[in-house]
Design an enzyme around this catalytic site. Structure first.
Site, mmCIF file in Angstrom:
data_model
loop_
_atom_site.group_PDB
_atom_site.id
_atom_site.type_symbol
_atom_site.label_atom_id
_atom_site.label_comp_id
_atom_site.label_asym_id
_atom_site.label_seq_id
_atom_site.Cartn_x
_atom_site.Cartn_y
_atom_site.Cartn_z
ATOM 1 N N ASP A 1 2.839 -2.728 3.253
ATOM 2 C CA ASP A 1 4.145 -3.206 2.791
ATOM 3 C C ASP A 1 4.854 -2.084 2.045
ATOM 4 O O ASP A 1 4.291 -1.481 1.127
ATOM 5 C CB ASP A 1 3.958 -4.415 1.867
ATOM 6 C CG ASP A 1 5.260 -4.939 1.306
ATOM 7 O OD1 ASP A 1 6.282 -4.902 2.018
ATOM 8 O OD2 ASP A 1 5.278 -5.385 0.138
ATOM 9 N N ASP B 1 8.395 -1.286 -0.084
ATOM 10 C CA ASP B 1 9.558 -1.863 -0.756
ATOM 11 C C ASP B 1 10.390 -0.722 -1.305
ATOM 12 O O ASP B 1 9.892 0.109 -2.070
ATOM 13 C CB ASP B 1 9.093 -2.781 -1.890
ATOM 14 C CG ASP B 1 10.223 -3.586 -2.500
ATOM 15 O OD1 ASP B 1 11.359 -3.062 -2.580
ATOM 16 O OD2 ASP B 1 9.989 -4.731 -2.908
ATOM 17 N N ASP C 1 2.231 -0.891 -0.850
ATOM 18 C CA ASP C 1 1.987 -1.811 -1.965
ATOM 19 C C ASP C 1 0.517 -2.207 -1.927
ATOM 20 O O ASP C 1 0.098 -2.992 -1.070
ATOM 21 C CB ASP C 1 2.901 -3.030 -1.823
ATOM 22 C CG ASP C 1 2.828 -3.968 -3.027
ATOM 23 O OD1 ASP C 1 1.837 -3.886 -3.783
ATOM 24 O OD2 ASP C 1 3.753 -4.777 -3.201
#
Length: 398
Positions: free
Chosen positions: A104, A106, A305
């Site tokens: 992930d 972000d 992440d």
């Protein structure tokens, strides 16, 4: 969001899931994409009135398309894990069978994120970080069965379905994170003459601690990555004027003018040796090289992440669903589509039809290839921009 605005947005989400929403000016928006083994997944969703519903199976929901059109959820998720009993309310009763590996990214959490970055700038940086991460996932680690997904919000997901990852626990997944991030790299290993046994770059995946094997400068994909960075840095310094280059090199600890002159000579005349991994080209500069190696690792390492990647029961957004904070489609992407993908255009699903809205304060945002900058009051914007602003809390129906 007031009730009238919420009802409007929820209705348009329902239209999308019924297949009646199309935005041809932005290309084919497609539909939802079923995950692998959907009957084995836990399903969850957030309703527009607030609150998450989870611990559902497809048997509970029925037809996915029909359920989405009827429920009109604000967010839709499914589990990375596969279970015997996905509908069980207690995690211990679900009967864990394995899990996909999820990366992930972000945009808010990237190392080069700046507070004044625009949304478009954030997403551009995130795509660069994605391409770097993919070089590890596909190159170093050799995963082949993968799916890249734009999250619909601020970043990207990489789903890894390879059989090799399904049974991995959190500790083994954390080793994967450590590898791509370069965690635990020790610059002094670059000066060791000890031979590292073993050559299988994926041995560590079976739970055996082997960060030393993976991360030494000598051998392996990290070696090539670091050497390439060092050569690039040497080229950069070599192209500087003498005074500029010496001043630059003296910015490192314990590098005086004499040592800076020697290093500059090395960077200009012995770059081929640096590229082969020979760091003895400038004797007496070990501290400088160690600093440079650490910088190389920091700048070439990937970002992800960690809690998402190490989680063996993670809920992740359903590809093809709508993101309830933007109205954008959660877009699955083929590898060849990444370079040309612009999320602020290609994830837009709602139309160009004008919609009258009200802003209580001045508002500014960019979406659909246009920048909107308006004062407080009543005005009209394309529907896709209206829904984006409504979900952000900046706009409401007249």
């Amino acid at each position: 969001m007031d009730d009238r605005t919420r009802a409007y947005v929820r209705g348009r989400f329902g239209d999308y899931y019924r297949g009646t929403v199309s935005a041809p000016e932005f290309g084919d928006t497609g539909g939802v994409v079923d995950p692998r083994a959907p009957d084995d997944r836990e399903w969850a969703y957030v309703v527009f009135s607030g609150g998450m519903v989870r611990h559902k199976s497809l048997l509970d929901l029925g037809s996915l398309d029909g359920w989405l059109a009827d429920t009109k959820p604000q967010h839709v998720y499914y589990s990375s894990a596969r279970y015997d009993r996905p509908e069980a309310s207690a995690m211990s009763d679900k009967g864990w069978k394995g899990a996909d590996l999820i990366f992930d990214l972000d945009a808010d959490h990237l190392r080069d994120a700046e507070p004044d970055d625009t949304y478009a700038e954030m997403l551009a940086k995130c795509k660069d970080a994605l391409l770097n991460l993919l070089s590890f996932v596909e190159g170093d680690l050799g995963f082949e069965d993968t799916l890249v997904v734009f999250s619909g919000g601020r970043g990207y997901h990489i789903h890894v379905y390879d059989d090799r990852v399904q049974s991995l626990g959190s500790d083994a997944r954390r080793e994967i994170v450590d590898y791509v991030k370069g965690t635990g790299f020790r610059a002094e290993h670059a000066f060791s003459s000890e031979t590292v046994a073993g050559s299988d770059r994926n041995e560590w995946m079976h739970g055996r601690k082997s960060s030393t094997q993976l991360q030494r400068l000598r051998g392996g994909a990290w070696s090539e990555r670091i050497r390439d960075w060092l050569v690039g840095y040497a080229n950069e310094v070599a192209s500087m004027e003498d005074d500029e280059a010496v001043e630059h090199l003296r910015g490192y600890d314990n590098v005086g003018e004499k040592k800076a002159d020697k290093l500059l000579e090395v960077f200009r005349d012995r770059r081929e040796e640096i590229g082969s991994g020979n760091l003895d080209v400038a004797r007496g500069a070990r501290g400088f090289w160690e600093t440079l190696l650490l910088r190389a690792v920091e700048e070439t390492s990937a970002e992800t992440d960690e809690p998402v990647t190490t989680d063996t029961r993670r809920l992740i957004r359903l590809p093809g669903s709508l993101h309830g904070g933007t109205g954008f489609r959660v877009v699955p992407l083929g590898r060849g589509e990444l370079d040309g993908f612009d999320p602020l255009r290609d994830a837009v699903v709602f139309s160009n039809r004008e919609q009258t809205v009200v802003a209580d304060e001045a508002v500014e945002f960019e979406v659909g290839g246009r920048r909107f900058n308006t004062e407080a009051g009543e005005f009209s914007v394309p529907e896709y921009a209206a829904i984006f602003g409504m979900l952000r809390g900046d706009l409401r129906l007249r």
